[in-house]
Write an enzyme that holds these catalytic residues in place. Sequence first.
Site, PDB file in Angstrom:
ATOM      1  N   HIS A   1     -33.348   4.383  26.420  1.00  0.00           N
ATOM      2  CA  HIS A   1     -31.887   4.472  26.397  1.00  0.00           C
ATOM      3  C   HIS A   1     -31.296   3.701  27.562  1.00  0.00           C
ATOM      4  O   HIS A   1     -30.623   4.236  28.432  1.00  0.00           O
ATOM      5  CB  HIS A   1     -31.447   5.947  26.426  1.00  0.00           C
ATOM      6  CG  HIS A   1     -31.671   6.648  25.133  1.00  0.00           C
ATOM      7  ND1 HIS A   1     -32.724   7.540  24.928  1.00  0.00           N
ATOM      8  CD2 HIS A   1     -31.015   6.555  23.962  1.00  0.00           C
ATOM      9  CE1 HIS A   1     -32.671   7.990  23.684  1.00  0.00           C
ATOM     10  NE2 HIS A   1     -31.651   7.418  23.069  1.00  0.00           N
TER      11      HIS A   1
ATOM     12  N   HIS B   1     -22.154   3.682  23.412  1.00  0.00           N
ATOM     13  CA  HIS B   1     -22.520   4.966  22.779  1.00  0.00           C
ATOM     14  C   HIS B   1     -23.570   5.782  23.526  1.00  0.00           C
ATOM     15  O   HIS B   1     -23.659   6.983  23.300  1.00  0.00           O
ATOM     16  CB  HIS B   1     -22.980   4.753  21.330  1.00  0.00           C
ATOM     17  CG  HIS B   1     -24.415   4.378  21.200  1.00  0.00           C
ATOM     18  ND1 HIS B   1     -24.889   3.108  21.451  1.00  0.00           N
ATOM     19  CD2 HIS B   1     -25.494   5.118  20.850  1.00  0.00           C
ATOM     20  CE1 HIS B   1     -26.194   3.098  21.264  1.00  0.00           C
ATOM     21  NE2 HIS B   1     -26.599   4.296  20.905  1.00  0.00           N
ATOM     22  N   ASP B   2     -24.350   5.164  24.436  1.00  0.00           N
ATOM     23  CA  ASP B   2     -25.355   5.914  25.203  1.00  0.00           C
ATOM     24  C   ASP B   2     -25.150   5.743  26.708  1.00  0.00           C
ATOM     25  O   ASP B   2     -26.096   5.895  27.492  1.00  0.00           O
ATOM     26  CB  ASP B   2     -26.772   5.469  24.821  1.00  0.00           C
ATOM     27  CG  ASP B   2     -27.340   6.281  23.646  1.00  0.00           C
ATOM     28  OD1 ASP B   2     -28.199   5.757  22.899  1.00  0.00           O
ATOM     29  OD2 ASP B   2     -26.924   7.447  23.465  1.00  0.00           O
TER      30      ASP B   2
ATOM     31  N   ASP C   1     -27.582   2.469  15.536  1.00  0.00           N
ATOM     32  CA  ASP C   1     -28.380   3.175  16.543  1.00  0.00           C
ATOM     33  C   ASP C   1     -29.873   3.107  16.202  1.00  0.00           C
ATOM     34  O   ASP C   1     -30.725   3.074  17.077  1.00  0.00           O
ATOM     35  CB  ASP C   1     -27.922   4.646  16.607  1.00  0.00           C
ATOM     36  CG  ASP C   1     -28.284   5.307  17.919  1.00  0.00           C
ATOM     37  OD1 ASP C   1     -27.783   6.416  18.183  1.00  0.00           O
ATOM     38  OD2 ASP C   1     -29.068   4.732  18.690  1.00  0.00           O
TER      39      ASP C   1
ATOM     40  N   HIS D   1     -30.984  -1.219  24.653  1.00  0.00           N
ATOM     41  CA  HIS D   1     -30.708  -0.448  23.433  1.00  0.00           C
ATOM     42  C   HIS D   1     -29.241  -0.596  23.022  1.00  0.00           C
ATOM     43  O   HIS D   1     -28.929  -0.761  21.841  1.00  0.00           O
ATOM     44  CB  HIS D   1     -31.054   1.029  23.651  1.00  0.00           C
ATOM     45  CG  HIS D   1     -30.547   1.935  22.570  1.00  0.00           C
ATOM     46  ND1 HIS D   1     -30.873   1.764  21.232  1.00  0.00           N
ATOM     47  CD2 HIS D   1     -29.701   3.003  22.619  1.00  0.00           C
ATOM     48  CE1 HIS D   1     -30.264   2.699  20.514  1.00  0.00           C
ATOM     49  NE2 HIS D   1     -29.547   3.453  21.315  1.00  0.00           N
TER      50      HIS D   1
HETATM   51  C1  LIG Z   1     -37.917   5.540  16.173  1.00  0.00           C
HETATM   52  C2  LIG Z   1     -37.206   6.839  16.487  1.00  0.00           C
HETATM   53  N1  LIG Z   1     -37.896   7.979  16.405  1.00  0.00           N
HETATM   54  C3  LIG Z   1     -37.305   9.170  16.698  1.00  0.00           C
HETATM   55  C4  LIG Z   1     -38.063  10.377  16.613  1.00  0.00           C
HETATM   56  C5  LIG Z   1     -37.458  11.597  16.918  1.00  0.00           C
HETATM   57  C6  LIG Z   1     -36.128  11.623  17.313  1.00  0.00           C
HETATM   58  C7  LIG Z   1     -35.454  12.912  17.687  1.00  0.00           C
HETATM   59  O1  LIG Z   1     -34.386  12.895  18.285  1.00  0.00           O
HETATM   60  N2  LIG Z   1     -36.076  14.049  17.323  1.00  0.00           N
HETATM   61  C8  LIG Z   1     -35.490  15.364  17.690  1.00  0.00           C
HETATM   62  C9  LIG Z   1     -35.855  15.731  19.128  1.00  0.00           C
HETATM   63  C10 LIG Z   1     -35.346  17.133  19.431  1.00  0.00           C
HETATM   64  C11 LIG Z   1     -37.359  15.687  19.291  1.00  0.00           C
HETATM   65  C12 LIG Z   1     -35.360  10.448  17.408  1.00  0.00           C
HETATM   66  C13 LIG Z   1     -35.943   9.233  17.094  1.00  0.00           C
HETATM   67  N3  LIG Z   1     -35.232   8.032  17.165  1.00  0.00           N
HETATM   68  C14 LIG Z   1     -33.941   7.708  17.470  1.00  0.00           C
HETATM   69  C15 LIG Z   1     -32.819   8.598  17.795  1.00  0.00           C
HETATM   70  C16 LIG Z   1     -31.862   8.857  16.831  1.00  0.00           C
HETATM   71  C17 LIG Z   1     -30.783   9.699  17.149  1.00  0.00           C
HETATM   72  O2  LIG Z   1     -29.801  10.053  16.253  1.00  0.00           O
HETATM   73  C18 LIG Z   1     -29.354   9.305  15.102  1.00  0.00           C
HETATM   74  C19 LIG Z   1     -29.052   7.878  15.455  1.00  0.00           C
HETATM   75  C20 LIG Z   1     -28.072  10.004  14.625  1.00  0.00           C
HETATM   76  C21 LIG Z   1     -30.390   9.384  14.005  1.00  0.00           C
HETATM   77  C22 LIG Z   1     -30.632  10.252  18.406  1.00  0.00           C
HETATM   78  C23 LIG Z   1     -31.601   9.979  19.378  1.00  0.00           C
HETATM   79  C24 LIG Z   1     -32.675   9.153  19.064  1.00  0.00           C
HETATM   80 CL1  LIG Z   1     -33.878   8.823  20.278  1.00  0.00          CL
HETATM   81  N4  LIG Z   1     -33.800   6.388  17.389  1.00  0.00           N
HETATM   82  N5  LIG Z   1     -34.970   5.846  17.020  1.00  0.00           N
HETATM   83  C25 LIG Z   1     -35.856   6.865  16.865  1.00  0.00           C
HETATM   84 MG   LIG Z   2     -27.469   8.749  21.895  1.00  0.00          MG
END
Ligand SMILES: Cc1nc2ccc(C(=O)NCC(C)C)cc2n2c(-c3cc(OC(C)(C)C)ccc3Cl)nnc12
Ligand SMILES: [Mg+2]
Length: 349
Positions: free
Chosen positions: A81, A123-124, A234, A85
């Site tokens: 982040h 946004h971050d 995102d 990003h």
């Molecule tokens: C490749 C990839 N894997 C991810 C695997 C798990 C998670 C996650 O947060 N799991 C829940 C927690 C409690 C363990 C997020 C992931 N992630 C995101 C992301 C997306 C987000 O929210 C939106 C954009 C609304 C979907 C917000 C933050 C993030 Cl970091 N961006 N890329 C990824």
């Molecule tokens: Mg965010």
Amino acid sequence: YHMKVGDEDVELLLACPNSHNTSNFSNFTFSPRSLPWEEMACYTFLMFTDLELDVLFNIRRETLARFILFVEKGYRDTPYHNWRHAFCTVHFAFLLIKNLDLIKQGFITPLESLALMVSCVCHDLDHRGTTNSFQTQSGTVLANLYSSEGSIMERHHFAQAVCMLNTEGCNILDGIPREQYTKCLDLIRDLILATDLASHFRVFEEQQKLLVEFQKHKEDQRRLLLCLFMTACDLSDQTKHWSVARQTADLIYKEFFTQGDMEKTMGSSPVESMDRDKAYIPSLQIQFLDNIVIPLYGLISELFPEAECLVKAAKLNREGWTTADALFSTQWDRGGHELLSNPELDEQV
Ligand SMILES: Cc1nc2ccc(C(=O)NCC(C)C)cc2n2c(-c3cc(OC(C)(C)C)ccc3Cl)nnc12
Ligand SMILES: [Mg+2]
């Protein structure tokens, strides 16, 4: 970190090359992670002027330059982040606007495109590499400020964006009439809050109804579409080549595992995906792609056939993880997470 942005920085940015010397810069296949770090501010500036947002909204070039440089300074040096990003996110917004012809086709208004670009860049802001639940559990200042309303980090990112806009010489919206300014800020707030994973699940049902018959003259429908675009921006690394998607997962789990380590030292046990001793990344990524990424770009490609390539790329990356899974599970006990950052993995996929 709120050092003043020097005038020499502004001059430097204004002197940036006036051509996207990378020809496929405006193509969905282009990876913004391939650009050198110090060129990102310049390309952000070029994207705003390419969309003529400076002309449309009476934004002085040095104000735009100073705003971008200030936002860059507003990001911390976390594994994922960070400013890189933010740049990937705003580049994808640029790709959507150009490749889906969103403004000319009337899917979004010029003001909405400005709000989308500014939201992506901001946004971050000031992300610490930890989740909303971590703020609550460790009782951070941000939790005290925002936990009653939820979306703790996202409210902070928005507060930081407002702070940037209210900084002398950085307010790119100060050339817009009062009621448009208020509408734009209201939009930026909704779009930044839309990047909270928890609120994405709530809203996604409604966005799927959009598919039935999208009425682009209805503002509330365009707002739902803009929130869908926001989450698509995102997550956009997942629509690029396998080596990009894999590297991004590597960076995200670096942040997650650091948080998990901190939670362990604080005496609480982290969720599986944040516990380096429990997390199995290939299956976590397959779940994430199946539950969130593929449905999201699937919906966009049903609304916009030109976006078909995005779903295809996300599905290819899902296949990448099943191949990695086969590799990992045989060598898991030997390599562990280190295997993930092993470039040989890219040859296998
Ligand atoms: C490749 C990839 N894997 C991810 C695997 C798990 C998670 C996650 O947060 N799991 C829940 C927690 C409690 C363990 C997020 C992931 N992630 C995101 C992301 C997306 C987000 O929210 C939106 C954009 C609304 C979907 C917000 C933050 C993030 Cl970091 N961006 N890329 C990824
Ligand atoms: Mg965010």
